[in-house]
Scaffold this active site. Structure first.
Site, PDB file in Angstrom:
ATOM      1  N   HIS A 196     -12.857   2.757  -0.162  1.00 58.48           N
ATOM      2  CA  HIS A 196     -12.858   1.710   0.889  1.00 58.48           C
ATOM      3  C   HIS A 196     -13.515   0.425   0.383  1.00 58.48           C
ATOM      4  O   HIS A 196     -13.997  -0.385   1.193  1.00 58.48           O
ATOM      5  CB  HIS A 196     -13.634   2.141   2.154  1.00 58.48           C
ATOM      6  CG  HIS A 196     -13.034   3.263   2.932  1.00 58.48           C
ATOM      7  ND1 HIS A 196     -13.814   4.210   3.565  1.00 58.48           N
ATOM      8  CD2 HIS A 196     -11.744   3.586   3.190  1.00 58.48           C
ATOM      9  CE1 HIS A 196     -13.029   5.072   4.185  1.00 58.48           C
ATOM     10  NE2 HIS A 196     -11.763   4.718   3.973  1.00 58.48           N
ATOM     11  N   ARG A 200      -2.589  -2.131  -3.482  1.00 61.65           N
ATOM     12  CA  ARG A 200      -3.812  -1.355  -3.272  1.00 61.65           C
ATOM     13  C   ARG A 200      -3.743  -0.165  -4.224  1.00 61.65           C
ATOM     14  O   ARG A 200      -2.795   0.627  -4.174  1.00 61.65           O
ATOM     15  CB  ARG A 200      -3.869  -0.847  -1.834  1.00 61.65           C
ATOM     16  CG  ARG A 200      -5.052   0.049  -1.641  1.00 61.65           C
ATOM     17  CD  ARG A 200      -5.096   0.641  -0.256  1.00 61.65           C
ATOM     18  NE  ARG A 200      -6.313   1.407  -0.117  1.00 61.65           N
ATOM     19  CZ  ARG A 200      -6.416   2.531   0.569  1.00 61.65           C
ATOM     20  NH1 ARG A 200      -5.363   3.017   1.206  1.00 61.65           N
ATOM     21  NH2 ARG A 200      -7.555   3.155   0.629  1.00 61.65           N
ATOM     22  N   ASN A 245       0.881  -1.167   0.000  1.00 56.57           N
ATOM     23  CA  ASN A 245       0.000   0.000   0.000  1.00 56.57           C
ATOM     24  C   ASN A 245       0.920   1.218   0.000  1.00 56.57           C
ATOM     25  O   ASN A 245       1.498   1.583   1.020  1.00 56.57           O
ATOM     26  CB  ASN A 245      -0.880  -0.036   1.257  1.00 56.57           C
ATOM     27  CG  ASN A 245      -1.857   1.129   1.312  1.00 56.57           C
ATOM     28  OD1 ASN A 245      -1.800   2.040   0.479  1.00 56.57           O
ATOM     29  ND2 ASN A 245      -2.734   1.104   2.290  1.00 56.57           N
ATOM     30  N   GLU A 251      -8.161  -5.413   5.084  1.00 52.87           N
ATOM     31  CA  GLU A 251      -8.002  -5.080   3.667  1.00 52.87           C
ATOM     32  C   GLU A 251      -6.811  -5.808   3.055  1.00 52.87           C
ATOM     33  O   GLU A 251      -6.848  -6.213   1.898  1.00 52.87           O
ATOM     34  CB  GLU A 251      -7.860  -3.562   3.512  1.00 52.87           C
ATOM     35  CG  GLU A 251      -9.182  -2.854   3.783  1.00 52.87           C
ATOM     36  CD  GLU A 251      -9.037  -1.364   3.989  1.00 52.87           C
ATOM     37  OE1 GLU A 251      -8.640  -0.956   5.086  1.00 52.87           O
ATOM     38  OE2 GLU A 251      -9.318  -0.607   3.047  1.00 52.87           O
ATOM     39  N   ARG A 278     -12.452  15.315   7.571  1.00 52.07           N
ATOM     40  CA  ARG A 278     -13.235  15.730   6.400  1.00 52.07           C
ATOM     41  C   ARG A 278     -14.676  16.038   6.806  1.00 52.07           C
ATOM     42  O   ARG A 278     -15.248  15.350   7.654  1.00 52.07           O
ATOM     43  CB  ARG A 278     -13.262  14.634   5.338  1.00 52.07           C
ATOM     44  CG  ARG A 278     -11.918  14.280   4.765  1.00 52.07           C
ATOM     45  CD  ARG A 278     -12.098  13.360   3.553  1.00 52.07           C
ATOM     46  NE  ARG A 278     -10.830  12.805   3.134  1.00 52.07           N
ATOM     47  CZ  ARG A 278     -10.522  11.502   3.195  1.00 52.07           C
ATOM     48  NH1 ARG A 278     -11.408  10.624   3.626  1.00 52.07           N
ATOM     49  NH2 ARG A 278      -9.348  11.085   2.806  1.00 52.07           N
TER      50      ARG A 278
END
Ligand code: AMP
Length: 421
Positions: free
Chosen positions: A195, A106, A16, A399, A256
């Site tokens: 996601h 990823r 990643n 993940e 955010r």
């Protein structure tokens, strides 16, 4: 017989790659290895700075792990991966091993083209590059990671697993913004969602927890980490998700804003004199929980609420209010809901957030068991009351395992399916 033919290639290196970081895990996808598929995990951070740091942990499976750390300048991603390869070699897990089946990457944005994990070719890489305008922060770093790994093992399949892929099944009614169609299409403006690897993993794991096939259940997945997103999954297929063109849309997140009237941006430019970059920074980095109360860590917010802090309380209430609206909206989108699944840092660990998010939704069939909800565990589990019509699940996301599994399945199609849940 050569060594490659004699040794089953069952390992997958998952990378990643961020702009200045490289996270990695080496997993063994042999059947039966599910209880301890991870062979090593680690992270290189501050790549390109004087103070780079590599933290590497080989996992022996018997709990005797000893973390190793290197500090000092690591100039670029190629040097970072070389350092990782050296650490792995020290553990007898070298990346030149014939046991390595693939490297799984990823990749944040796969646009509409990539609906499934994909073996990376020059043409695939060119398309990921064409998507940079819609993922300016993430795709360039992912491309760097891929090129670096290709240089290290040009003979090995490199597989891209896209964060957007799981959401490509969304119908147009959910994926399109109600703006001029020509403008939208010319600039590839639509809701992609992110996601996806986590939503895919958690929705399938939730079905398994209920003893059903993914095709038999409808699940609302709430991925609540520092970034947060919800998805509505009908029979294993995503039909709506809360993030959009970028990860800014949807839930209140650590930094955010999530959903906001787009006119706020015009207002900030025209009235407050802010530049587009200033507004981008405000909404992505200085909003959400941190903008509301100065903290983006839910543990700290809970502690402050315990001390009677009003701003922390309000931040929590706004966060939960938005979450509840999405549960209601996705309930309506799905029509019938079998489970609501909480995952990621906040979803897996914050009993107060879970309790507040489903409070008052008994008429929708959602009732928590207050005791089960407060039990801490690393295992996927149900926390709903025995009589509840809709299950509430806490499912630790994974993940890296999902990326490894998807990459492994792609490069060894004749091999029986990898480790099951
Ligand atoms: P993630 O992005 O999935 O790593 O989640 C990171 C976030 O999870 C942190 O910013 C915290 O807000 C939250 N978190 C982690 N551990 C806990 C905990 N024990 N209780 C509440 N929130 C937590």
């Amino acid at each position: 017989m050569n060594a490659r033919a004699a040794t089953a290639a069952t390992r997958v290196l998952v990378l990643n790659s961020g702009s200045s970081s490289l996270k990695y895990q080496l997993l063994d996808m042999r059947e039966g290895a599910r209880n301890s598929p991870r062979l090593a995990v680690g992270l290189v951070e501050r790549i390109g700075e004087e103070t780079s740091r590599l933290v590497h942990t080989p996992l022996t499976g018997d709990g005797s792990e000893v973390k190793r750390e290197r500090t000092g300048p690591i100039a670029d991603h190629a040097s970072a991966l070389k350092a990782v390869a050296e650490e792995l070699a020290q553990d007898g897990l070298g990346l030149d091993s014939p046991e390595l089946a693939a490297i799984g990457h990823r990749v944040v944005h796969g646009g509409l083209r990539f609906t499934a994990p994909t073996v990376i070719t020059d043409e695939v890489l060119a398309e990921v590059e064409r998507l940079v305008p819609v993922a300016p922060l993430h795709n360039p770093a992912n491309i760097t990671g891929i090129r670096t790994a290709q240089a290290l093992r040009p003979d090995l399949p490199q597989v891209a697993v896209f964060d957007t892929a799981f959401h490509t099944t969304m119908p147009e009614s959910a994926a399109r913004y109600a703006i001029d169609v020509e403008t939208a299409d010319a600039h590839r403006i639509r809701r992609y969602g992110f996601h996806g690897t986590s939503h895919a993993y958690v929705s399938r794991k939730t079905a398994a927890l209920l003893g059903k096939a993914p095709s038999e259940v409808n699940v609302i997945v709430l991925h609540l980490g520092n970034g947060a997103s919800a998805s509505a999954v009908a029979g294993g297929r995503c039909v709506d998700t809360s993030m959009g063109l970028t990860p800014l849309e949807g839930l209140v997140m650590g930094t955010r804003s999530g959903d906001i009237d787009p006119a706020v941006t015009f207002h900030l430019k025209r009235v407050a004199g802010m530049s587009v970059d200033d507004i981008d920074e405000l909404l992505n980095k200085k909003s959400g929980l941190v903008g509301l109360c100065g903290d983006n860590d839910m543990r700290e917010i809970a502690r402050r609420i315990g001390e009677g802090d009003e701003r922390a309380r309000l931040a929590f209430d706004i966060y939960v209010h938005r979450l509840k609206k999405y549960i209601g909206a996705y309930y309506a989108v799905l029509g019938r809901v079998d489970a609501v699944a909480f995952t990621a840092g906040v979803g897996e660990n914050s009993a107060p957030v879970r309790a507040a998010a489903v409070a008052g939704l008994e008429e929708l069939g959602l009732t928590l068991d207050p005791e089960l909800n407060t039990v801490r565990s690393d295992e996927a589990r149900l926390v709903s009351a025995a009589h509840a019509r809709v299950a509430v699940a806490v499912v630790p996301t994974d993940e890296e395992w999902e990326i490894a599994q998807q990459a492994f399945a792609l490069v060894t199609p004749t091999t029986p399916p990898g480790p099951a849940f």
